[in-house]
Motif scaffolding. Structure first.
Motif, mmCIF file in Angstrom:
data_model
loop_
_atom_site.group_PDB
_atom_site.id
_atom_site.type_symbol
_atom_site.label_atom_id
_atom_site.label_comp_id
_atom_site.label_asym_id
_atom_site.label_seq_id
_atom_site.Cartn_x
_atom_site.Cartn_y
_atom_site.Cartn_z
ATOM 1 N N LYS A 247 0.812 -1.225 0.000
ATOM 2 C CA LYS A 247 0.000 0.000 0.000
ATOM 3 C C LYS A 247 0.843 1.271 0.000
ATOM 4 O O LYS A 247 0.303 2.360 -0.126
ATOM 5 N N ILE A 427 -4.012 9.485 8.226
ATOM 6 C CA ILE A 427 -3.649 8.664 7.065
ATOM 7 C C ILE A 427 -3.456 9.510 5.810
ATOM 8 O O ILE A 427 -2.478 9.351 5.085
ATOM 9 N N ALA A 428 -4.378 10.452 5.562
ATOM 10 C CA ALA A 428 -4.286 11.242 4.335
ATOM 11 C C ALA A 428 -2.974 12.027 4.292
ATOM 12 O O ALA A 428 -2.313 12.087 3.255
ATOM 13 N N ASN A 435 4.400 10.750 -0.637
ATOM 14 C CA ASN A 435 4.504 11.249 -2.008
ATOM 15 C C ASN A 435 5.439 12.450 -2.108
ATOM 16 O O ASN A 435 6.076 12.662 -3.136
ATOM 17 N N GLN B 228 -4.456 -2.128 -8.195
ATOM 18 C CA GLN B 228 -3.535 -2.121 -7.051
ATOM 19 C C GLN B 228 -2.799 -0.781 -6.971
ATOM 20 O O GLN B 228 -2.322 -0.378 -5.929
ATOM 21 N N GLU B 234 -2.277 15.134 -5.497
ATOM 22 C CA GLU B 234 -2.337 15.190 -4.038
ATOM 23 C C GLU B 234 -3.644 15.815 -3.550
ATOM 24 O O GLU B 234 -4.030 15.654 -2.412
ATOM 25 N N GLN B 235 -4.358 16.533 -4.445
ATOM 26 C CA GLN B 235 -5.618 17.144 -4.030
ATOM 27 C C GLN B 235 -6.764 16.139 -3.936
ATOM 28 O O GLN B 235 -7.889 16.525 -3.616
ATOM 29 N N ILE B 238 -9.580 13.430 1.083
ATOM 30 C CA ILE B 238 -9.032 12.691 2.225
ATOM 31 C C ILE B 238 -9.631 11.293 2.351
ATOM 32 O O ILE B 238 -8.913 10.316 2.539
ATOM 33 N N LYS B 241 -8.017 8.838 0.103
ATOM 34 C CA LYS B 241 -6.652 8.492 0.525
ATOM 35 C C LYS B 241 -6.718 7.442 1.626
ATOM 36 O O LYS B 241 -5.976 6.460 1.623
ATOM 37 N N GLU B 242 -7.630 7.650 2.584
ATOM 38 C CA GLU B 242 -7.777 6.682 3.681
ATOM 39 C C GLU B 242 -8.237 5.333 3.153
ATOM 40 O O GLU B 242 -7.695 4.295 3.516
ATOM 41 N N PHE B 245 -5.432 3.443 1.327
ATOM 42 C CA PHE B 245 -4.365 2.971 2.217
ATOM 43 C C PHE B 245 -4.850 1.781 3.042
ATOM 44 O O PHE B 245 -4.153 0.788 3.181
ATOM 45 N N GLN B 246 -6.065 1.898 3.560
ATOM 46 C CA GLN B 246 -6.571 0.817 4.410
ATOM 47 C C GLN B 246 -6.861 -0.443 3.615
ATOM 48 O O GLN B 246 -6.925 -1.530 4.170
ATOM 49 N N HIS B 248 -4.924 -1.479 1.149
ATOM 50 C CA HIS B 248 -3.653 -1.910 0.556
ATOM 51 C C HIS B 248 -3.530 -1.542 -0.915
ATOM 52 O O HIS B 248 -3.110 -2.344 -1.744
ATOM 53 N N ILE B 249 -3.932 -0.333 -1.253
ATOM 54 C CA ILE B 249 -3.784 0.143 -2.623
ATOM 55 C C ILE B 249 -2.843 1.344 -2.610
ATOM 56 O O ILE B 249 -2.975 2.240 -1.776
ATOM 57 N N GLN B 250 -1.869 1.313 -3.538
ATOM 58 C CA GLN B 250 -0.917 2.422 -3.614
ATOM 59 C C GLN B 250 -1.588 3.617 -4.269
ATOM 60 O O GLN B 250 -2.150 3.487 -5.351
ATOM 61 N N LEU B 251 -1.491 4.772 -3.642
ATOM 62 C CA LEU B 251 -2.000 5.981 -4.266
ATOM 63 C C LEU B 251 -0.835 6.949 -4.452
ATOM 64 O O LEU B 251 -0.202 7.371 -3.482
ATOM 65 N N PHE B 252 -0.549 7.270 -5.714
ATOM 66 C CA PHE B 252 0.533 8.208 -5.979
ATOM 67 C C PHE B 252 -0.026 9.601 -6.190
ATOM 68 O O PHE B 252 -1.001 9.775 -6.906
ATOM 69 N N GLY B 253 0.590 10.576 -5.557
ATOM 70 C CA GLY B 253 0.223 11.966 -5.763
ATOM 71 C C GLY B 253 1.284 12.626 -6.620
ATOM 72 O O GLY B 253 2.337 12.052 -6.882
ATOM 73 N N PHE B 255 3.090 15.641 -6.221
ATOM 74 C CA PHE B 255 3.693 16.830 -5.626
ATOM 75 C C PHE B 255 4.807 17.365 -6.514
ATOM 76 O O PHE B 255 5.599 16.606 -7.066
#
Lengths: 493, 260
Positions: A247, A427-428, A435, B228, B234-235, B238, B241-242, B245-246, B248-253, B255
């Motif tokens: 994750k 978490i956020a 990142n 996955q 990044e905007q 929220i 994003k939670e 993450f909870q 188990h998925i990658q989130l790329f921002g 920045f």
């Protein structure tokens, strides 16, 4: 089956929309040693704090000896017979060992209120001697190191008979001798039918005393099993779950040349540390409390002195004798620790952003147009929604971290040291911090990532160094995946 | 700015405004008027415009002929930042599928640094930009029926030709992401294409800028756990994003704060 002492039913805790504990159910019997295992950030210490009355706004019920007792204050917990040994030592530095040992009298077997100072010294010296702790009871506690303070706490506990004793990572800073003494104290208490709730990373040392084992993950209690059924080879699977680091948004960056290097670094806290850091690399450093990881960071930053060894930046010998020298050499430090971070909690966000040494000539009363513009630009880039004249005291953990990052991003730092950057962060904001680290390394900066959360390190780092008792015990590499799985074992064994 | 890029900019501006004068253009592009005049001359030779005294007029034919290929995307920086993250996943020698959509078009534009890539796409606009900006890659387009309104290719022939590939990575442009309906796209054929291609790709990545969150499009691709890896900005809200993450998925921002 012995009598039930403590029963926790559907206990949950939420703080500012963050779920810290999720529907915990747990039973502890009289005279039982119950071990709680879990990763850092799993919620172990939060559970301990609820049980010691430090989080009043939990939901669910806690029953002690059949009676429901709302643990709304530390006082309530104490009067219900729960004593907690917190992760940090809680002694009075300016009092002597003797005075510290006889400080709370509420649970002492014999009344000690009338004891004179001299009698306290003699009595406490006997306790120390019986436990083979080599300390003088007249000594002031502030002159003791962390391990010695822990020993004083155990000496104090040995005089008490609570119903339940909670220990949060008691072995973290102890060597083998200290651990043996601590275990002896625990064993004696168990004989007196005191229940023990022992929270730890390190299962092995306590395994011979354990009756039950519970495992926590992500704020939930996922398993309770009797110690005899426990399969130790499955330990990491229990603690991490099946699919662990995926994750984390790890961005693959091509590593460059060496940018930073320490050679044979020695100080009072660690010995013979050597490692290199490359351009675009994320180097993790982990270890238990007292392993020297935070002291290493402070030494690189010029806060602590080193006695031997050299530090090189871009292959040139670097003279880091003070924090300002480190800043001038392009080293940045970001931590969630409020006191260490260097944020001025009562100054406005803008002043904090421009608080580095090179801005020392600025007028902090008149904010220039340029500064405000710069602040607006960077807060947009960092996804930070705060007003420039807001005060960091009211910020969330994530907002403080971003403000701190803004300060360093406006400098020309090349080497970023993150020290537990995601502690107390929602978490956020965690995702944002990961990142942002990607942003750093993809533009050629190097990152040293210090954390005791192994999951986070295995998720984000290219290499991980494990520190134990002040030296490097293990080096794990992302390109050899098996080594990453060993980190947990090397950290604790 | 590269000359090619500048010409495209002029095309985009002219398509939108129909007519322009040289001094405005030179200010907008931050180049001298002489350069602008030279550019206009080139475009006149392509019959894209007619030069007038001190300016240029759009050729009406030109507008209809090439308008779909000219990008008028408002959020160009948004897409550029997403594609700069996406290229990190691409290794030399990979076989890559770029799904139909705007974000994938921008990925196709930044592959110049890669070697021996094979790009497969069923979107002719993506293919166009790929050949224009990243001419070093091997570009393949499946057979099928072209939809004239968006120049995307679909149909049984498309499915058959895509089946013969084994993709290292597939990038899919997503039209809507919501906690209730998961990932959604604008047409049934796009959903089928995504679902089929996901089975033959080793790694599947959802690409969606932050404006796509909390929006339901027409057809569901699958729940939020379908991919996955998700690349966004990044905007992103929220709660997403939670959730990621909870689960188990990658989130790329994306920045872009550090200045090196």
């Amino acid at each position: 089956m012995p009598d039930l002492l403590l029963e926790i039913k559907s206990l949950s805790l939420m703080i500012q929309d963050v779920v810290l504990l999720n529907n915990i159910n747990l039973k502890i019997h009289k005279g039982e040693a119950h071990i709680l295992l879990g990763e850092n950030g799993a919620g172990k210490s939060t559970l301990v704090k609820v049980l010691s009355g430090m989080h009043a706004n939990y939901t669910g019920t806690i029953t002690i000896e059949g009676k429901e007792i709302p643990l709304t204050s530390p006082d309530k917990a104490l009067s219900s017979g729960i004593i907690t040994l917190q992760q940090d030592t809680n002694l009075f530095g300016h009092l002597s060992i003797a005075e510290n040992i006889f400080l709370d009298t509420q649970y002492n077997v014999q009344s000690v209120l009338h004891l004179s100072k001299k009698e306290k010294v003699v009595a406490s010296q006997k306790i120390l001697d019986d436990l083979t702790i080599l300390l003088d009871s007249k000594q002031e506690v502030r002159h003791l190191n962390l391990a010695q303070q822990r020993m004083v706490e155990f000496a104090k506990i040995s005089t008490l008979t609570p119903k339940l004793l909670i220990l949060d990572e008691p072995g973290a800073c102890l060597d083998e001798v200290g651990m043996a003494i601590a275990l002896r104290v625990i064993e004696n208490l168990l004989k007196k039918n005191v229940s023990i709730f022992y929270v730890t990373h390190e299962y092995k040392s306590i395994s011979h005393l354990a009756d039950f084992i519970s495992v926590m993950r992500d704020g939930s209690l996922i398993k309770t099993t009797s110690a005899t059924n426990y399969d130790s080879t499955n330990i990491s699977k229990f603690i991490w779950g099946e699919n662990y680091p995926d994750k984390y948004p790890k961005l693959k960056a091509k590593l460059g040349s060496e940018t930073f290097c320490v050679e044979h670094l020695c100080s009072n806290f660690f010995k013979d540390i050597s490692f290199s850091l490359y351009k675009s690399e994320i180097l993790g450093i982990t270890g238990l409390v007292g392993s020297g990881k935070s002291n290493l960071a402070k030494t690189i930053l010029g806060i602590n002195k080193f006695t031997e060894g050299n530090i090189y930046i871009d292959r040139l010998k670097a003279d880091i004798h003070s924090p300002s020298a480190a800043i001038n050499l392009g080293i940045a430090y970001v931590t969630s620790d409020l006191i260490e971070s260097g944020l001025y909690l009562d100054l406005c966000a803008l002043d904090n952003a421009f608080a580095l040494g090179k801005h020392s000539g600025r007028n902090s009363i008149a904010h220039t147009k340029f500064e405000k513009k710069q602040f607006a630009k960077y807060s947009h880039r960092l996804n930070l929604q705060v007003d420039f004249n807001a005060i960091p005291l009211r910020f969330s953990g994530g907002e403080r971290q971003k403000l701190l990052l803004m300060r360093w991003f406006m400098s020309s730092a090349k080497i970023f040291i993150f020290d537990e950057p995601t502690n107390n962060v929602d978490i956020a904001s965690k995702i944002d911090i990961y990142n942002l680290i990607n942003d750093l390394v993809s533009k050629g900066a190097s990152v040293i990532f210090i954390s005791s959360n192994i999951e986070e390190l295995t998720g984000m780092c290219d290499r991980i160094l494990v520190l134990r008792n002040g030296s490097i015990a293990y080096e794990a590499r992302r390109d050899v995946p098996e080594t990453f799985k060993q980190v947990y074992g090397f950290m604790t064994s | 700015m590269l000359p090619m890029e500048r010409l495209n900019k002029i095309k985009a501006i002219l398509t939108e405004k129909k007519q322009l004068d040289v001094s405005t253009l030179s200010a907008m592009l931050n180049v001298t008027e002489t350069t602008v005049r030279r550019d206009l001359e080139k475009l006149e030779n392509e019959s894209f415009l007619i030069r007038t005294h001190g300016g240029a007029l759009l050729c009406d034919d030109a507008q209809t002929a090439s308008s779909l290929y000219v990008s008028n995307d408002v959020n160009e920086t948004l897409y550029n930042s997403i594609s700069s993250i996406a290229v990190h996943f691409i290794n030399d020698g990979d076989v890559i599928f770029l799904g139909p959509g705007i974000s994938t078009k921008y990925i196709a534009r930044c592959l110049t640094q890669k070697r021996a890539l094979t790009i497969v796409t069923n979107d002719l606009i993506v293919a166009h930009d790929c050949s224009q900006y990243s001419s070093n890659v091997q570009l393949m387009v499946p057979g099928g029926t072209v939809n004239p309104s968006n120049l995307q290719i679909y149909g049984r022939l498309t499915d058959l030709s895509l089946k013969s590939f084994l993709f290292d990575i597939a990038f899919f442009d997503i039209d809507g992401v919501s906690l209730t309906r998961g990932f959604t796209v604008s047409s049934l054929e796009k959903t089928y294409l995504i679902q089929d291609t996901m089975r033959i790709a080793k790694k599947n990545i959802a690409v969606c800028d932050y404006t796509k969150f909390s929006i339901d499009s027409t057809v569901s691709v699958g729940p939020l756990t379908t991919f996955q890896t998700v690349i966004s900005n990044e905007q992103a809200p929220i709660e997403y994003k939670e959730y990621f993450f909870q689960n188990h998925i990658q989130l790329f921002g994306t920045f872009d704060a550090y200045r090196g």
